[in-house]
Design an enzyme around this catalytic site. Sequence first.
Site, PDB file in Angstrom:
ATOM      1  N   LYS A  79       0.698  -1.181  -0.119  1.00 48.81           N
ATOM      2  CA  LYS A  79      -0.058   0.054  -0.070  1.00 48.81           C
ATOM      3  C   LYS A  79       0.900   1.256  -0.124  1.00 48.81           C
ATOM      4  O   LYS A  79       2.115   1.046   0.439  1.00 48.81           O
ATOM      5  CB  LYS A  79      -0.587  -0.050   1.186  1.00 48.81           C
ATOM      6  N   GLY A 178     -20.862   5.993   4.651  1.00 50.08           N
ATOM      7  CA  GLY A 178     -20.104   6.567   3.616  1.00 50.08           C
ATOM      8  C   GLY A 178     -20.578   6.211   2.092  1.00 50.08           C
ATOM      9  O   GLY A 178     -20.874   5.059   1.716  1.00 50.08           O
ATOM     10  N   GLY A 180     -19.462   7.057  -1.044  1.00 47.78           N
ATOM     11  CA  GLY A 180     -18.191   7.540  -1.773  1.00 47.78           C
ATOM     12  C   GLY A 180     -18.243   6.514  -3.246  1.00 47.78           C
ATOM     13  O   GLY A 180     -19.525   6.070  -3.597  1.00 47.78           O
ATOM     14  N   VAL A 182     -17.624   3.281  -3.664  1.00 48.81           N
ATOM     15  CA  VAL A 182     -17.814   2.066  -3.309  1.00 48.81           C
ATOM     16  C   VAL A 182     -19.532   2.222  -2.738  1.00 48.81           C
ATOM     17  O   VAL A 182     -20.336   1.546  -3.311  1.00 48.81           O
ATOM     18  CB  VAL A 182     -17.109   1.105  -2.523  1.00 48.81           C
TER      19      VAL A 182
HETATM   20  P1  NAI Z   1     -14.317   7.520  -1.289  1.00 44.40           P
HETATM   21  O1  NAI Z   1     -13.195   8.317  -0.770  1.00 44.40           O
HETATM   22  O2  NAI Z   1     -14.719   7.364  -2.616  1.00 44.40           O
HETATM   23  O3  NAI Z   1     -15.586   7.522  -0.278  1.00 44.40           O
HETATM   24  C1  NAI Z   1     -15.432   7.737   1.035  1.00 44.40           C
HETATM   25  C2  NAI Z   1     -16.835   8.442   1.356  1.00 44.40           C
HETATM   26  O4  NAI Z   1     -16.922   8.408   2.825  1.00 44.40           O
HETATM   27  C3  NAI Z   1     -16.931   9.811   1.001  1.00 44.40           C
HETATM   28  O5  NAI Z   1     -18.109  10.134   0.360  1.00 44.40           O
HETATM   29  C4  NAI Z   1     -16.696  10.527   2.400  1.00 44.40           C
HETATM   30  O6  NAI Z   1     -17.279  11.899   2.441  1.00 44.40           O
HETATM   31  C5  NAI Z   1     -17.240   9.610   3.472  1.00 44.40           C
HETATM   32  N1  NAI Z   1     -16.749   9.674   4.794  1.00 44.40           N
HETATM   33  C6  NAI Z   1     -15.744   9.708   5.180  1.00 44.40           C
HETATM   34  N2  NAI Z   1     -15.443   9.676   6.644  1.00 44.40           N
HETATM   35  C7  NAI Z   1     -16.991   9.702   6.885  1.00 44.40           C
HETATM   36  C8  NAI Z   1     -17.603   9.385   8.338  1.00 44.40           C
HETATM   37  N3  NAI Z   1     -16.732   9.488   9.479  1.00 44.40           N
HETATM   38  N4  NAI Z   1     -18.617   9.190   8.295  1.00 44.40           N
HETATM   39  C9  NAI Z   1     -19.545   9.179   6.958  1.00 44.40           C
HETATM   40  N5  NAI Z   1     -18.829   9.244   6.015  1.00 44.40           N
HETATM   41  C10 NAI Z   1     -17.427   9.523   5.730  1.00 44.40           C
HETATM   42  O7  NAI Z   1     -13.760   5.932  -0.948  1.00 44.40           O
HETATM   43  P2  NAI Z   1     -14.086   4.622  -1.542  1.00 44.40           P
HETATM   44  O8  NAI Z   1     -13.136   4.258  -2.740  1.00 44.40           O
HETATM   45  O9  NAI Z   1     -15.722   4.377  -1.760  1.00 44.40           O
HETATM   46  O10 NAI Z   1     -13.684   3.504  -0.322  1.00 44.40           O
HETATM   47  C11 NAI Z   1     -14.478   3.328   0.982  1.00 44.40           C
HETATM   48  C12 NAI Z   1     -13.830   2.430   1.610  1.00 44.40           C
HETATM   49  O11 NAI Z   1     -13.764   0.994   1.013  1.00 44.40           O
HETATM   50  C13 NAI Z   1     -12.241   2.645   2.091  1.00 44.40           C
HETATM   51  O12 NAI Z   1     -12.192   2.448   3.462  1.00 44.40           O
HETATM   52  C14 NAI Z   1     -11.662   1.909   1.065  1.00 44.40           C
HETATM   53  O13 NAI Z   1     -10.009   1.898   1.468  1.00 44.40           O
HETATM   54  C15 NAI Z   1     -12.381   0.686   0.960  1.00 44.40           C
HETATM   55  N6  NAI Z   1     -12.354  -0.090  -0.465  1.00 44.40           N
HETATM   56  C16 NAI Z   1     -12.300   0.808  -1.570  1.00 44.40           C
HETATM   57  C17 NAI Z   1     -12.269  -0.016  -2.788  1.00 44.40           C
HETATM   58  C18 NAI Z   1     -12.378   0.348  -4.001  1.00 44.40           C
HETATM   59  O14 NAI Z   1     -12.803  -0.203  -4.805  1.00 44.40           O
HETATM   60  N7  NAI Z   1     -12.728   1.600  -4.029  1.00 44.40           N
HETATM   61  C19 NAI Z   1     -11.755  -1.466  -2.534  1.00 44.40           C
HETATM   62  C20 NAI Z   1     -11.529  -1.994  -1.337  1.00 44.40           C
HETATM   63  C21 NAI Z   1     -11.727  -1.221  -0.169  1.00 44.40           C
END
Ligand code: NAI
Length: 350
Positions: A79, A178, A180, A182
């Site tokens: 990572k 969250g 985002g 995913v």
């Molecule tokens: P992202 O950055 O697109 O979305 C994260 C979302 O969570 C954002 O909308 C943000 O505003 C929100 N957020 C942050 N802190 C928060 C809180 N305390 N309470 C509520 N909402 C909050 O990230 P993504 O790519 O969607 O990933 C989400 C999680 O899944 C991360 O932990 C990432 O490591 C994990 N993950 C993602 C993968 C992927 O394909 N993108 C693959 C495997 C794991």
Amino acid sequence: MQIDALSVPGHETVLRVADAASGLTGFIALHSTARGPAAGGLRMRRYADEGAALADVLALSRGMTLKTAAADLPLGGGKAVIMGDPARKTEAQLRAMGRAIETLGGRYWTAEDMGMSPADMAILRQETEFVAGLPDGPFASGDPSPRTARGVFYAMRVAAERALGSRVLTGQRVALQGLGHVGWHLAKLVRAAGADLVVADADPARAAQAAQTFGAEVVAPDDILSVSADILAPCAIGGVLTPEAARTLDVAVVCGAANNQLASDAAGDALHARGILYVPDYVANGGGIVNVAAEILRIPDRAHFVTEKLAALEAMTGRILARAAAEDVGPHRVADRIVSARLPLEGAAA
Ligand code: NAI
């Protein structure tokens, strides 16, 4: 640019990367290359200090070793993190990180994680060939998030069948933390399956959009862990399942995409003691690395590869939950045991 190797027990290689010209400070951690080149995304986040960034990259890279082994990929775990606000990232910072990755000569492959996009990967690609999740090119796999969400959805249905008596989610209440990359895709899948959503996001506009699009009920970020629901899907940050949260959650199932959801194994034990079924995160969220792996491994038929791997992860989720029930232990314990046996070194030591 200055690259310093840090000695961290349990990790093969850890680099601190600093580039004064671009203002980059970051870390690259290779936890294990025992099964193949270490793979894992690049995250950009505002960390409190370097210690917090280092702790994150170490935990995440270890998680990637478990995740690649769970998906039975010929890859290890790594990572990288950049310290700072993703909204203020610069091309020079990305290029500096790309040069640092290139010095590892292919022992580490990066891709996008929180705070990164396929377009950012294309910038890194100008400095290193060891980057996946590219927007275009012969084996380009693009944004892994839709596959990650699909894998989480499959795992959720398996857990629902065991804990709620049916894999059909119609009428179930799903709490989603969250929205985002995913979380949004997962919301779509869960809603299409007939579930009701209660959501929270640190960005109020995102939450409001979910209310409009999915008819979701919106709660404040601080409240999502205390809502009453059938399923909780953590899809934001890690460490949300603390022992305290485990004592107070009002759900039957926890299944989400966030990495390192359990603050500790004890928190997983506490969930189990309360009869809350936790799907180990690195099994539920393996769809993303599978999608990225197809690019790293130059698989010609990526769609077929991903479909097969997602089916295998779904079956594995079923086996883990069944064995955990039979042994009356938390699924996190069973998953760690099964997956460690796939790791040459840890397996031999166990
Ligand atoms: P992202 O950055 O697109 O979305 C994260 C979302 O969570 C954002 O909308 C943000 O505003 C929100 N957020 C942050 N802190 C928060 C809180 N305390 N309470 C509520 N909402 C909050 O990230 P993504 O790519 O969607 O990933 C989400 C999680 O899944 C991360 O932990 C990432 O490591 C994990 N993950 C993602 C993968 C992927 O394909 N993108 C693959 C495997 C794991």
